[in-house]
Design an enzyme around this catalytic site. Structure first.
Site, short mmCIF file in Angstrom:
data_model
loop_
_atom_site.label_atom_id
_atom_site.label_comp_id
_atom_site.label_asym_id
_atom_site.label_seq_id
_atom_site.Cartn_x
_atom_site.Cartn_y
_atom_site.Cartn_z
N PHE A 61 2.92 9.69 10.02
CA PHE A 61 1.99 10.25 9.03
C PHE A 61 2.72 11.25 8.12
CE2 PHE A 61 -2.70 9.65 10.51
CZ PHE A 61 -2.52 8.29 10.56
N TRP B 280 0.81 -1.22 0.00
CA TRP B 280 0.00 0.00 0.00
C TRP B 280 0.85 1.27 0.00
CZ3 TRP B 280 -4.74 1.96 -0.60
CH2 TRP B 280 -4.97 3.26 -0.15
N MET B 281 0.41 2.27 -0.79
CA MET B 281 1.03 3.59 -0.79
C MET B 281 -0.06 4.64 -0.86
SD MET B 281 3.56 5.33 -3.66
CE MET B 281 2.24 5.59 -4.87
N ASN B 282 0.13 5.78 -0.12
CA ASN B 282 -0.70 6.95 -0.40
C ASN B 282 0.16 8.20 -0.45
OD1 ASN B 282 -1.35 6.04 2.59
ND2 ASN B 282 -1.93 8.19 2.61
N ASP B 283 -0.12 9.25 0.30
CA ASP B 283 0.44 10.59 0.07
C ASP B 283 1.95 10.63 -0.20
OD1 ASP B 283 -2.07 10.89 1.13
OD2 ASP B 283 -1.46 12.18 2.78
N TRP C 199 -4.55 0.30 3.61
CA TRP C 199 -3.93 1.20 4.58
C TRP C 199 -3.75 0.51 5.93
CZ3 TRP C 199 -4.71 3.38 9.31
CH2 TRP C 199 -4.04 4.58 9.60
N TRP D 78 -9.67 8.82 -1.86
CA TRP D 78 -10.01 8.05 -0.65
C TRP D 78 -11.38 7.39 -0.74
CZ3 TRP D 78 -6.79 5.99 2.35
CH2 TRP D 78 -5.60 6.61 2.70
N GLU E 232 -6.25 18.79 4.83
CA GLU E 232 -5.04 17.97 4.94
C GLU E 232 -3.94 18.52 4.03
OE1 GLU E 232 -6.50 13.50 5.88
OE2 GLU E 232 -6.54 14.01 3.77
#
Length: 478
Positions: free
Chosen positions: A75, A16-19, A43, A284, A201
């Site tokens: 985070f 998993w990857m996000n920002d 996540w 999201w 955010e």
């Protein structure tokens, strides 16, 4: 070679990857850190994954940079080159890179506390290869606000101090520090401006020059509350004096008019003063549901941000970085096409490609760009001058049932003159990025067709001329 695997966008090798996080240029390398969970494709406890590039196109995957610890998960945040060693965490001869990030304490959160997010720092003196967390973390404690996160830090030359933009629930707070360790609050922004359909955010604050006139830009991502459901990034253009950000802007401006560009920020310490941006190419609303198996998520192509004037106002232009041209194979040029209530399908198959063309229209009929295949799957971009809107439809592009929100039609206002414009498409295995007039309007969208969408058809209800048509097959970065 996995199905849907991006071939010229950054994606993690697995999981998993996000920002995007900690983006900093240092000694010939662009560092990209990112929210990463190494144990699953959904996540989980956040780490900072890490990759470097010398050209913003080809990436070397490096070991995880920051792991969760007793203060919490790692985070989002940013990274800077502390060239004056203001922190004292390096030396005058070897100043450090400093990462500034949010600690998210899941135990305090579960206990119902409001102070489970704080800001910590880590430092590196070996070109970002290893990181040491500051022994007296956190450097910025929580004043009693649940959402208190995503520090984006830059050096503010006029005041000789570091400035942090921090997302605080439904607004942005600005802090300053002489040394990246001791922070004081300067001001708040945004309580009554912009979109407020969800939590604010991933802010970013930076100056842009327009004809010798400096303006400051504040990016703010929001989730939910985006124009197409789920998450999106808005921006404000104004002024910043080292303490306070002000703007005359009354309307909400979106950085991207597609559903899949979120949490994007800019690289710090970039040579030549360019402002280079990268976003998380997902949403999201369905990011954990998309039908990929070994990995989840990719980043947008890197983009150069600049200002242009739209009517009487400043707006942001996002154009693909020139380094992407290095992936082009030899151009396939096509003759001019005149359409009158008709359609034209290009003979050459379109797979991984950049497609560039100029359009002039004698009448104001709808113009459709359709990427399709023999199985009847397609995605369609429609420019509708009469309604002053653009419509993007991916509802017939194969796999959509994993999310009702994914399977929607997206409508956006027309921000350019439809009588004459340039349009450029970057088509990868499962994404389409559309740049109109060098990025005056940008649309970023995912799709998951069962078979490749390898044909391009353009149809006009009215008269249109297509000129300077060039297709560049794109090489895989793998």
């Amino acid at each position: 070679t996995e199905k849907y695997r991006p071939q010229f966008h950054f994606s993690p090798e697995e999981k998993w990857m996000n920002d995007p996080n900690g983006m900093v240029y240092f000694e010939g390398e662009y560092h990209l850190f990112y929210q990463y969970y190494p144990d699953s494709t959904v996540w989980g406890p956040m780490h900072w994954g890490h990759a470097v590039s010398t050209d913003l196109v080809h990436w070397e995957h490096l070991p995880i940079a920051l792991y969760p610890d007793s203060l919490g998960y790692i985070f989002s945040g940013s990274a800077v080159y502390d060239s004056l060693n203001t922190s004292g965490l390096g030396t005058k001869e070897n100043p450090p890179l400093i990462a500034i990030y949010t600690y998210h304490d899941p135990i305090l959160e579960k206990q119902g506390s409001d102070v489970y997010q704080t800001q910590g720092i880590a430092y590196s003196t070996d070109k970002g290869r290893t990181w040491t967390k500051y022994e007296s973390n956190p450097v910025l404690k929580n004043p009693g606000i649940k959402d208190f996160r995503d520090p984006k830090v830059r050096w503010h030359e006029p005041s000789g101090k570091w400035i942090m933009a921090l997302a605080v629930k439904d607004h942005i707070s600005f802090y300053s520090s002489p040394n990246l360790i001791d922070w004081i609050k300067e001001s708040d922004f945004g309580h009554d401006l912009g979109a407020h359909g969800g939590v604010w955010e991933c802010p970013d604050l930076f100056p842009l020059d327009y004809n010798g006139h400096e303006k400051w830009v504040l990016l703010v991502s929001i989730n939910p509350g985006g124009p197409y459901g789920g998450s999106a990034t808005q921006y404000f253009i104004g002024d910043f004096d080292g303490k306070t950000f002000t703007t005359d802007q009354k309307t909400t401006l979106w950085l991207d008019y597609g559903a899949d560009n979120y949490a994007g920020v800019t690289w710090s310490n970039v040579p030549n003063g360019e402002t280079l941006f990268l976003g998380w190419m997902s949403n999201w609303a369905y990011g954990m549901l998309v039908p990929t198996e070994k990995w989840r998520s990719a980043m947008t192509v890197p983009r150069k941000l600049s200002l242009y004037q739209h009517e009487e106002n400043y707006r942001i232009k996002s154009e693909p970085v020139e380094a992407l041209n290095s992936l082009r194979n030899e151009a396939i040029s096509m003759p001019e096409v005149k359409l009158t209530n008709s359609r034209h399908t290009f003979e050459k198959p379109i797979d991984l490609a950049e497609i560039n063309l100029d359009v002039t229209q004698a009448t104001s009929g709808t113009l459709d760009f359709i990427f399709e295949n023999e199985a009847g799957e397609y995605i369609k971009l429609s420019i509708v001058p009469e309604k002053h809107e653009i419509i993007f439809d991916r509802s017939k592009a194969g796999k959509t049932s994993f999310s009702e929100e994914f399977n929607s039609i997206h409508r956006s206002p027309l921000l350019f003159d439809p009588a004459s414009f340039n349009i450029r498409f970057y088509k990868d295995e499962s994404s389409l990025e559309i740049f109109i007039n060098n990025g005056e309007q940008v649309i970023t969208e995912l799709f998951f067709s069962d078979e490749p969408l390898n044909k391009l058809t353009i149809q006009a209800s009215g008269e249109a001329i297509l000129k300077n048509i060039k297709t560049y097959p794109i090489q895989s970065i793998w």
